[in-house]
Every structure is written in C-alpha cells, then in structure tokens.
Design a protein around this motif. Structure first.
Motif, PDB file in Angstrom:
ATOM      1  N   ILE A  59      -3.436   3.998 -10.431  1.00 61.73           N
ATOM      2  CA  ILE A  59      -3.589   2.547 -10.225  1.00 61.73           C
ATOM      3  C   ILE A  59      -4.975   2.135 -10.693  1.00 61.73           C
ATOM      4  O   ILE A  59      -5.986   2.745 -10.310  1.00 61.73           O
ATOM      5  N   PRO A  60      -5.069   1.105 -11.525  1.00 61.69           N
ATOM      6  CA  PRO A  60      -6.383   0.699 -12.046  1.00 61.69           C
ATOM      7  C   PRO A  60      -7.271   0.098 -10.964  1.00 61.69           C
ATOM      8  O   PRO A  60      -6.784  -0.406  -9.958  1.00 61.69           O
ATOM      9  N   GLY A  61      -8.580   0.180 -11.224  1.00 61.35           N
ATOM     10  CA  GLY A  61      -9.537  -0.407 -10.292  1.00 61.35           C
ATOM     11  C   GLY A  61     -10.946   0.001 -10.661  1.00 61.35           C
ATOM     12  O   GLY A  61     -11.158   0.878 -11.504  1.00 61.35           O
ATOM     13  N   THR A  87      -4.443  -3.550  -7.931  1.00 64.52           N
ATOM     14  CA  THR A  87      -5.799  -3.022  -8.110  1.00 64.52           C
ATOM     15  C   THR A  87      -6.146  -2.129  -6.932  1.00 64.52           C
ATOM     16  O   THR A  87      -5.915  -2.502  -5.772  1.00 64.52           O
ATOM     17  N   ARG A  88      -6.727  -0.991  -7.225  1.00 62.47           N
ATOM     18  CA  ARG A  88      -7.115  -0.046  -6.161  1.00 62.47           C
ATOM     19  C   ARG A  88      -8.635  -0.039  -6.027  1.00 62.47           C
ATOM     20  O   ARG A  88      -9.352   0.180  -7.004  1.00 62.47           O
ATOM     21  N   LEU A  89      -9.126  -0.302  -4.826  1.00 61.28           N
ATOM     22  CA  LEU A  89     -10.561  -0.251  -4.546  1.00 61.28           C
ATOM     23  C   LEU A  89     -10.813   0.934  -3.631  1.00 61.28           C
ATOM     24  O   LEU A  89     -10.486   0.900  -2.443  1.00 61.28           O
ATOM     25  N   THR A  90     -11.388   1.977  -4.181  1.00 60.55           N
ATOM     26  CA  THR A  90     -11.620   3.210  -3.423  1.00 60.55           C
ATOM     27  C   THR A  90     -13.105   3.361  -3.112  1.00 60.55           C
ATOM     28  O   THR A  90     -13.942   2.583  -3.557  1.00 60.55           O
ATOM     29  N   VAL A 147       6.704   2.647  -2.765  1.00 56.78           N
ATOM     30  CA  VAL A 147       6.487   2.403  -4.184  1.00 56.78           C
ATOM     31  C   VAL A 147       6.186   0.919  -4.336  1.00 56.78           C
ATOM     32  O   VAL A 147       6.990   0.068  -3.950  1.00 56.78           O
ATOM     33  N   ILE A 148       5.005   0.605  -4.866  1.00 57.02           N
ATOM     34  CA  ILE A 148       4.583  -0.783  -5.057  1.00 57.02           C
ATOM     35  C   ILE A 148       4.148  -0.953  -6.502  1.00 57.02           C
ATOM     36  O   ILE A 148       3.297  -0.203  -6.997  1.00 57.02           O
ATOM     37  N   CYS A 149       4.758  -1.920  -7.167  1.00 55.95           N
ATOM     38  CA  CYS A 149       4.451  -2.202  -8.578  1.00 55.95           C
ATOM     39  C   CYS A 149       4.590  -0.947  -9.443  1.00 55.95           C
ATOM     40  O   CYS A 149       3.842  -0.743 -10.409  1.00 55.95           O
ATOM     41  N   GLY A 150       5.536  -0.075  -9.076  1.00 54.86           N
ATOM     42  CA  GLY A 150       5.797   1.110  -9.881  1.00 54.86           C
ATOM     43  C   GLY A 150       4.904   2.297  -9.577  1.00 54.86           C
ATOM     44  O   GLY A 150       4.999   3.328 -10.247  1.00 54.86           O
ATOM     45  N   TYR A 151       4.039   2.193  -8.577  1.00 57.37           N
ATOM     46  CA  TYR A 151       3.139   3.291  -8.205  1.00 57.37           C
ATOM     47  C   TYR A 151       3.502   3.817  -6.819  1.00 57.37           C
ATOM     48  O   TYR A 151       3.875   3.044  -5.917  1.00 57.37           O
ATOM     49  N   HIS A 152       3.350   5.111  -6.646  1.00 58.70           N
ATOM     50  CA  HIS A 152       3.552   5.714  -5.330  1.00 58.70           C
ATOM     51  C   HIS A 152       2.294   5.485  -4.497  1.00 58.70           C
ATOM     52  O   HIS A 152       1.205   5.932  -4.852  1.00 58.70           O
ATOM     53  N   VAL A 153       2.443   4.783  -3.370  1.00 58.00           N
ATOM     54  CA  VAL A 153       1.306   4.453  -2.505  1.00 58.00           C
ATOM     55  C   VAL A 153       1.485   5.186  -1.178  1.00 58.00           C
ATOM     56  O   VAL A 153       2.492   4.998  -0.492  1.00 58.00           O
ATOM     57  N   PRO A 154       0.525   6.017  -0.797  1.00 60.24           N
ATOM     58  CA  PRO A 154       0.692   6.821   0.424  1.00 60.24           C
ATOM     59  C   PRO A 154       0.442   6.030   1.704  1.00 60.24           C
ATOM     60  O   PRO A 154      -0.242   4.999   1.707  1.00 60.24           O
ATOM     61  N   LYS A 155       0.987   6.535   2.762  1.00 65.60           N
ATOM     62  CA  LYS A 155       0.766   5.998   4.103  1.00 65.60           C
ATOM     63  C   LYS A 155      -0.730   5.918   4.401  1.00 65.60           C
ATOM     64  O   LYS A 155      -1.503   6.794   4.006  1.00 65.60           O
ATOM     65  N   GLY A 156      -1.140   4.847   5.087  1.00 68.05           N
ATOM     66  CA  GLY A 156      -2.533   4.709   5.506  1.00 68.05           C
ATOM     67  C   GLY A 156      -3.369   3.809   4.624  1.00 68.05           C
ATOM     68  O   GLY A 156      -4.458   3.388   5.027  1.00 68.05           O
ATOM     69  N   VAL A 157      -2.873   3.504   3.418  1.00 74.91           N
ATOM     70  CA  VAL A 157      -3.612   2.606   2.530  1.00 74.91           C
ATOM     71  C   VAL A 157      -3.505   1.176   3.059  1.00 74.91           C
ATOM     72  O   VAL A 157      -2.451   0.747   3.535  1.00 74.91           O
ATOM     73  N   GLN A 158      -4.597   0.438   2.965  1.00 69.87           N
ATOM     74  CA  GLN A 158      -4.594  -0.966   3.394  1.00 69.87           C
ATOM     75  C   GLN A 158      -4.232  -1.844   2.197  1.00 69.87           C
ATOM     76  O   GLN A 158      -4.969  -1.896   1.217  1.00 69.87           O
ATOM     77  N   VAL A 159      -3.085  -2.500   2.300  1.00 68.82           N
ATOM     78  CA  VAL A 159      -2.589  -3.349   1.224  1.00 68.82           C
ATOM     79  C   VAL A 159      -2.999  -4.793   1.511  1.00 68.82           C
ATOM     80  O   VAL A 159      -2.761  -5.310   2.609  1.00 68.82           O
TER      81      VAL A 159
END
Length: 529
Positions: free
Chosen positions: A49-51, A91-94, A415-427
């Motif tokens: 995921i871009p960011g 967008t992923r902000l890590t 699965v969000i916007c075609g990406y696998h998103v793991p449990k615990g991420v804040q959307v």
C-alpha cells in the motif's frame, strides 16, 4: 475542494517533503461479500500500500516535530487531502511512535463495505488519553461504567444499550424544543447587548456561541440552567471554567495522540493539565446530577406517581438505574464532546450564511412562511417544514465537515481496495475529502443545498461520502439533540437577523474540529426595525 486547496501547489509541497467507476454500477454489498474469499486470494500484500516512507527510528512521527517537521496538528485536513492527491484511494501511514498504522481510505464503496461488515461492538479509534484517564487514573470512579466516549467492546455496548433509548427516543428529544428555545432567546438578548453601533458583534463571538452551547447541553445533560448568558462571565466563574476546560481537553487530544506519546510513561505538563481538566468535569457532573436526584426524590415523595413522560432525560435515567454513576458519566461524555463540537459547527454554519446572502434569503423566506409571527413559540412541526434550512446545514457539513473523518480499528483481517489489511490497523475515512469528490457527489465543488431535497432530480450523492455523525452502532449518540439545538438557533436568528461578514475571507483549520480560523465579527442586522 473549492476555495480551500490549491491542488498543484499542495502536490508540489508534498513532493518536496517526501522522496472511476460509476455509482450506478457499483457492486452490491451481498455480491462483494460472497466473493470475499476470491478477493482475499487475489489481494496484494499490505506492505505494498503506498504512503510516505518512514525514517529509521523516527518513523513518520518526525513529520509532526517542531522545526524539522513538515506539518502541525492544524494541518490535519490538508494532509488528508494531500495523501489522496499523491497516493490515490488508499494510503498507509506507518512508523507513528506509540500507535498502530493509520490507513486512509478514500473509496466510498469500500467505506460502506467496512461499515456494513462490522460486528456488534465496533472499535472506533479515539482518545487514548481519555481511555487512560478513565481506565487508570480514575479507575476507582469509573470502574465497569466507563461510558461511551473512548470506550470499546462489551463495556461500551452494555453502557450504550442501557442509556441509548431515552437519549435517542424522538419523544424525549421533542420535549426539549421549548427549553432550547428559551436558552436561544436569552442568547439573542445577549447578541443585542454586545453589538456595537454598527450592529457588529465582538471579535470573540465564538466564545459567546460556546456559552450558548454549554447552556443548551447543561439543560439537557445536567437538567439545569448554568447561567452562561446573563452577562459577562468572570474568568473564574464556573460556566467559563467549563468552557475553557472543554476547549483545552478536546483541542489537545490531537497533540496527545499524534505526537510522541511521552505522557503515557511520564506525567508531562500537558497530560497533568488534561487530568486536572477532566477531574473538574467529573466534579461538575456529580454536583448537578446529585441535585437532579434530590429533585426526583421530591417528585416521588409521599407516594406520588410520576409518569415517565413528565421526567427529563436525566430523571428518566436516574429513575431507571440504581447507580447514579450512569447519569454522572453520560453527562460527562455529552458535555465533553458536545460543547466544542456544536459550537464550532455553528461558527462554520453562521460564517457560510454570512458569506452566502442568496442562500440566507432563501432560508429567511422559508422561515417567514413557516413562522410569520416570531413571538409564537417554535414547534417540532415548524422545524419539520424547514427543509431548505436543514439542507443548508447538511451542505455545510459536506463541504466543511466539522469532523474531518471517522474511523475504525479493524477487528479482523480485511481486503480493502484490493490490499490485504491485517487486524489492528486503524482505518480512517476522511469524510472532508470524500464528501467533495466528483466521483461520489455531482458538481461537488459547488455549494448546493438543494441537492439534499427530495425533489433534487436524483443527483449523484453517495450515501457514504459524507457522514458527519458517523454510521452504525457507534453513530454519534447525541446527534438528535445536536440537530435540535442547531435548528432552533438558526430558525430564531435567521427569522430576526440578516447576517453579514465584511472582512477578508477566512481560511479553515483544525483544532479538534474543522472550523473558520479568525475573528467572527458578524454584522447582525435586525430585520424588523
């Protein structure tokens, strides 16, 4: 977004800092769910995921540091827009020290899917500082009744289930139209007192709006008039101290949450003052709820039967619940999140009215048809007929949403916007951005209250593009009271005044809310003189 963001300029700023399907054809939730397993197999890795790229050790937290950082907390709305412009619909902000990743989603279809698939106890990421206060600092007080704000899981569901019926019941809300109108009449007298010879209100008019909001919330949540509108408030008066404490507590939440959270480990000055403010709120709520309890006992004295319809909101809860803490904590939550939220929403609505005279005249004409005699008290039927006024409020919330976004912490992989998103991420769902996207709202850059009317000729308006009160089980608990208070205020003010703003246009920025930044020196011109 019209008048707010210069697209090319912001993209250039962002690049210096870091090295359309049709709505009519969008798939149904059922078909999306049925193909979930197939989409999971085809999903791209979360890491793709871009960011913005984090730095070693400092991650992305450095971007909010003084001097070396790119942004301040007030930049939150701009950052949200920049992410969409630079990275697209996800967008992923890590690398945020002390907190999980943030995932910004700008696809209204995906937002809808996430909301509709959540379970009975949605986890809304909010106010870890309040969680720490309720769960650790004052654990002895809150115990197993932590309330609805900053609380999650079964404790949240149990508390909300026990109090939501009286809070959300239309009959209960309707009982308050007259008390709210009485408060608003006092506010209008206050306007007359503070206007100068040119009909201009003082530069700190936003504080007067906060007084009105506190008086309304006090009437609902504490069953009392606090005396905010009787004249100038001394800095050490209880009403002004409540206003100041609410502003401080809410407007420093972003600082406590987004910057390096040293307060979690050591008592920083900011955290120490936050705790002091919260203690003050608890004391105020206990004082007035105890007084309401005594009044209820008086009503029941000598075996007299008191019908539920005769009771106020707080009295209904006290009559039903054996533990008065239910009322203490509900009042605390309503006051804590209500004063600044409603006040900033009203500031934004009045500013938009003052700078849109054509729309203002339409609402005035509507009110004159509904309430030709301003001396006659308002009724719920009157407000029900004020279609254009309510549409104007919705359009302000769409283009200048007071709450810039909603969100969830995922309780399972998705699965969000075609990406696998793991449990615990804040959307994060940036409603301020999605509400202004042409893909989801027809002619999104134009301010058109008519789009919210029933005869709007089926204009494109995605139901999940603009959600100022959130959605589902965690939708704002006090929304009906907030709507009532704002509608009564606008109906009274616009029936009597023409509002003008004669200075340079104001920009919007984020404190805790998204609102005009500057002095609200409105001209409030009486229409009947």
């Amino acid at each position: 977004m019209k008048n707010l963001i210069g697209r090319s300029q912001l993209v250039q700023q962002w690049r210096r800092g870091i090295t359309s399907e049709s709505l009519t054809t969008r798939p149904s939730i059922e078909s999306t769910t049925s193909s979930a397993s197939a989409s999971e197999l085809q999903a791209k890795p979360y890491e793709d995921i871009p960011g913005p790229k984090p730095l070693p050790i400092l991650g992305n937290t450095w971007r909010l540091f003084p001097v070396i950082g790119q942004y301040t907390i007030s930049d939150t709305a701009r950052i949200s827009q920049l992410f969409y412009q630079h990275y697209g619909k996800i967008t992923r902000l890590t690398g945020l020290i002390g907190r999980p990743d943030l995932l910004f989603v700008y696809d209204a279809d995906e937002i809808e899917r996430v909301y509709r698939q959540e379970g009975p106890t949605p986890f809304r990421p909010s106010m870890p500082c309040l969680v720490k206060y309720k769960g650790e600092v004052r654990r002895s007080f809150f115990g197993d009744l932590p309330g609805v704000v900053g609380v999650h899981g079964e404790q949240w569901r149990e508390f909300r289930t026990r109090i939501q019926k009286p809070v959300l019941q239309p009959q209960t809300v309707k009982k308050y139209i007259t008390p709210i109108e009485v408060v608003t009449n006092d506010f209008m007298k206050r306007i007359e007192d503070i206007k100068d010879e040119k009909d201009e209100v003082p530069a700190d008019f936003d504080n007067e709006i906060h007084k009105w909001a506190l008086e309304c919330i006090g009437r609902v949540a504490l069953d009392v008039r606090l005396g905010c509108l009787g004249g100038e408030l001394a800095p050490d008066s209880e009403p002004q101290k409540i206003i100041d404490a609410a502003k401080y507590a809410l407007r420093n939440v972003a600082t406590l949450e987004l910057k390096a959270p040293y307060w979690r480990y050591i008592p920083t000055p900011l955290w120490t003052r936050y705790v002091r403010n919260m203690d003050f709120f608890v004391e105020v709520c206990m004082k007035y709820i105890d007084a309401a309890m005594e009044r209820l006992k008086e009503k029941k004295k000598n075996g007299a039967e008191v019908h539920e319809s005769e009771l106020s909101l707080i009295e209904r809860i006290l009559a039903k619940e054996s533990n008065p803490k239910m009322a203490y904590i509900l009042a605390l939550d309503l006051i804590l999140v209500g004063i600044d939220t409603i006040s900033m929403a009203v500031c934004s609505i009045l500013y938009q009215l003052a700078t849109r005279p054509v729309e203002q005249e339409k609402i005035h004409a509507e009110l004159m048809r509904i309430v030709p005699d301003s001396k006659i008290p308002l009724t719920t039927k009157d407000l029900d007929q004020a279609h254009y006024m309510k549409a104007f409020i919705k359009e302000v919330f769409r283009m200048y949403s007071t709450v810039i976004g909603n969100g969830r912490t995922l309780q399972s992989d998705m699965v969000i916007c075609g990406y696998h998103v793991p449990k615990g991420v804040q959307v994060v769902f940036p409603t301020l951005v999605t509400g202004c996207m042409e893909e989801y709202v027809e002619d999104a850059g134009s301010f058109k209250p008519s789009r919210w009317l029933k005869d709007a000729n089926e204009q494109k308006l995605h139901p999940f593009a603009s959600l100022p009160y959130g959605y589902g089980a965690r939708m704002c608990l006090g929304r009906r009271f907030a709507d009532l208070e704002m509608q009564v205020l606008l109906a009274k003010i616009l029936r009597e005044y023409k509002i003008e703003y004669r200075y340079n246009p104001l920009k919007y920025k984020v404190t805790f809310m998204y609102a005009p930044d500057g002095e609200l020196k409105f001209n409030m011109i009486n229409r009947n003189r």
